[in-house]
Design a protein around this motif. Structure first.
Motif, short mmCIF file in Angstrom:
data_model
loop_
_atom_site.label_atom_id
_atom_site.label_comp_id
_atom_site.label_asym_id
_atom_site.label_seq_id
_atom_site.Cartn_x
_atom_site.Cartn_y
_atom_site.Cartn_z
N LYS A 328 0.82 -1.21 0.00
CA LYS A 328 0.00 0.00 0.00
C LYS A 328 0.85 1.26 0.00
N SER A 329 1.86 1.29 0.85
CA SER A 329 2.71 2.47 0.88
C SER A 329 3.55 2.57 -0.39
N ALA A 330 3.85 1.43 -1.04
CA ALA A 330 4.56 1.46 -2.31
C ALA A 330 3.70 2.11 -3.38
N GLU A 331 2.41 1.79 -3.39
CA GLU A 331 1.50 2.40 -4.35
C GLU A 331 1.35 3.89 -4.08
N LYS A 360 8.81 0.92 -11.80
CA LYS A 360 9.05 -0.48 -12.15
C LYS A 360 9.86 -1.17 -11.07
N GLN A 361 10.90 -0.51 -10.58
CA GLN A 361 11.73 -1.11 -9.54
C GLN A 361 10.98 -1.22 -8.22
N ILE A 362 10.17 -0.21 -7.90
CA ILE A 362 9.36 -0.27 -6.68
C ILE A 362 8.36 -1.42 -6.76
N SER A 363 7.72 -1.57 -7.92
CA SER A 363 6.72 -2.63 -8.08
C SER A 363 7.36 -4.01 -7.97
N ASN A 364 8.57 -4.16 -8.51
CA ASN A 364 9.26 -5.45 -8.39
C ASN A 364 9.64 -5.76 -6.95
N GLU A 365 10.10 -4.72 -6.24
CA GLU A 365 10.56 -4.90 -4.87
C GLU A 365 9.42 -5.23 -3.92
N TYR A 366 8.28 -4.58 -4.12
CA TYR A 366 7.17 -4.73 -3.16
C TYR A 366 5.98 -5.48 -3.75
N LYS A 367 6.22 -6.18 -4.86
CA LYS A 367 5.22 -7.06 -5.46
C LYS A 367 3.92 -6.32 -5.79
#
Length: 455
Positions: A328-331, A360-367
């Motif tokens: 959630k915080s990643a989004e 892209k890197q954030i989404s990969n890291e935090y699924k």
């Protein structure tokens, strides 16, 4: 772009800050001087070139090494694919418009709308045109003069009419599979356009219905609208219908746009709107119309790669990660980054291109599913672009009123954009859009094969 895993270096971001300062600073100065379309007087690629020059001066290594890094970023596969799609979309838009597709679609809708529903009708027209053409600016240019004229004749509240038109334009800009924002968002995140469309649709469509209902209630004219004759041709509307349907079916984006150009060209030739030579000129005009965003994409792509090589992207990731505790915080981080960048650059496509590799890197890291991150990038960049008073869409819209309406009168009445803001934020905490992707979970171990590139 790939995760380069470089050592963190916040100073590497200075070229990006220079780009924003030059681009936004010039706009602010010119606006203070009363220059029309102040934020669009300095072409964005020029500001990007200044930033690239600073990067060459600042970063370590020989000129040849830095140039090779820059060219590698410019030639990134996603950047090249995105640029080709841009020019095909530009050609389709130009050829379709020149053969009368926009006028026919607008006039057809106006013919069907009773006078008392004209404000709500203009919202629907703007939604359809922007969805079919993929451009909010083009929609406002096409619908704006008619909207202002009908508002004046019918005694409608002009700021509300403009707010309805702006909301509809941003609806399609956010959803359309041929919008440059959709192209940029899906290419940087590595997902299919139709999947990102499904994620956005679950938010956008109910809000469009809600906005339409409110406009039916509050957008009625105080007097009868003068009758008018609007000529249209159903045949000339076919290219938009074809592109919309084939896109939603998941047909390859290059086939969709090429087919749209051919159909529009054939119809234009049959109706005598242009000659065969004229058709070629219109196609090339569409190509050149996308030159600025084409060049900007390559320059920003090269600059982003240089910054990543110097550790700038890694620095952002480390800082953002310090505030991120989970998905959630990643989004929230992705949404905030693209929204703030759009506010600084007044260009939603630029904001997505700049933040795409970071997201892209954030989404990969935090699924975070890439289809979801693409949706967030597009939604929050369009939200900010619709609300800033110095955006091209707003400046063009109020420009049709000859000074009768200011952006600050229109912004509070852009109901659709405000609804989208609330729902987009709420979707982070209540993932009601996940239904569009749960049946096909993303495999984070591998990127999507390029052979699956679809629209």
């Amino acid at each position: 772009m790939e995760n380069l895993n470089k050592k963190s270096n916040g100073k590497a971001l200075i070229p990006f800050l220079i780009f924003i300062i030059v681009y936004m600073g010039t706009g602010l100065v010119l606006q203070a001087q009363g220059v029309d379309m102040a934020f669009y007087q300095l072409p964005a690629p020029v500001a990007a070139l200044v930033a690239v020059i600073f990067a060459f001066i600042m970063f370590k290594g020989s000129i040849d090494e830095k140039f090779n890094t820059f060219v590698k970023g410019c030639g990134d596969e996603n950047i090249i694919i995105m640029c080709i799609i841009f020019i095909l979309a530009g050609a389709f838009s130009t050829v379709s418009k020149s053969m009368g597709a926009v006028d026919s679609t607008v006039n057809f809708a106006l013919t069907l709308i009773p006078a008392q529903y004209i404000t709500a009708g203009l919202f629907i027209i703007s939604c359809f045109i922007s969805l079919a053409t993929g451009t909010s600016v083009g929609t406002i240019v096409a619908v704006g003069p008619i909207a202002v004229g009908l508002a004046e004749k019918g005694g409608l509240y002009l700021p509300l009419v403009l707010g309805a038109m702006m909301g509809g334009a941003m609806f399609g800009d956010n959803l359309s599979v041929i919008s440059d924002t959709t192209i940029a968002a899906t290419r940087t995140q590595g997902c299919e356009m139709k999947d990102k469309f499904k994620c956005n649709f679950l938010m956008a469509f109910p809000l469009a219905v809600l906005t339409f209902i409110l406009l039916l209630i509050f957008g009625k004219p105080v007097q009868a609208v003068a009758a008018g004759e609007y000529s249209y041709s159903i045949v000339k509307m076919l290219p938009y219908i074809l592109v919309l349907l084939t896109s939603l079916k998941g047909v390859n984006v290059f086939i969709v746009l090429t087919g749209g150009i051919l159909v529009s060209g054939i119809i234009g030739l049959i109706y005598g709107e242009f000659t065969l030579l004229g058709l070629g000129q219109q196609i090339y005009s569409g190509f050149t119309g996308m030159f600025e965003i084409f060049l900007l994409s390559m320059l920003i792509g090269g600059l982003s790669y240089m910054v990543a090589e110097e550790g700038g992207i890694q620095w952002i990731l480390e800082k953002v990660k310090g505030m991120i505790k989970g998905r959630k915080s990643a989004e929230i981080g992705i949404a905030a980054l693209v929204g703030l960048t759009d506010a600084a650059t007044a260009n939603n496509t630029v904001a997505i291109i700049i933040n795409g590799p970071i997201a892209k890197q954030i989404s990969n890291e935090y699924k975070v599913d890439p289809r979801r991150s693409a949706s967030l990038l597009d939604s929050f960049s369009c939200i900010m672009q619709g609300l800033i008073p110095y955006g091209a869409q707003m400046l063009i819209a109020v420009g049709f009123t000859n000074g009768l309406v200011s952006p600050f009168q229109v912004i509070p009445l852009m109901w659709y954009v405000f609804f989208l803001t609330v729902f987009a934020v709420a979707s982070i905490f209540i993932p009601f859009t996940d239904g569009a992707i749960k049946k096909d979970p993303w495999n984070f171990e591998h990127d999507m094969p390029q052979s699956k590139l679809k629209c």
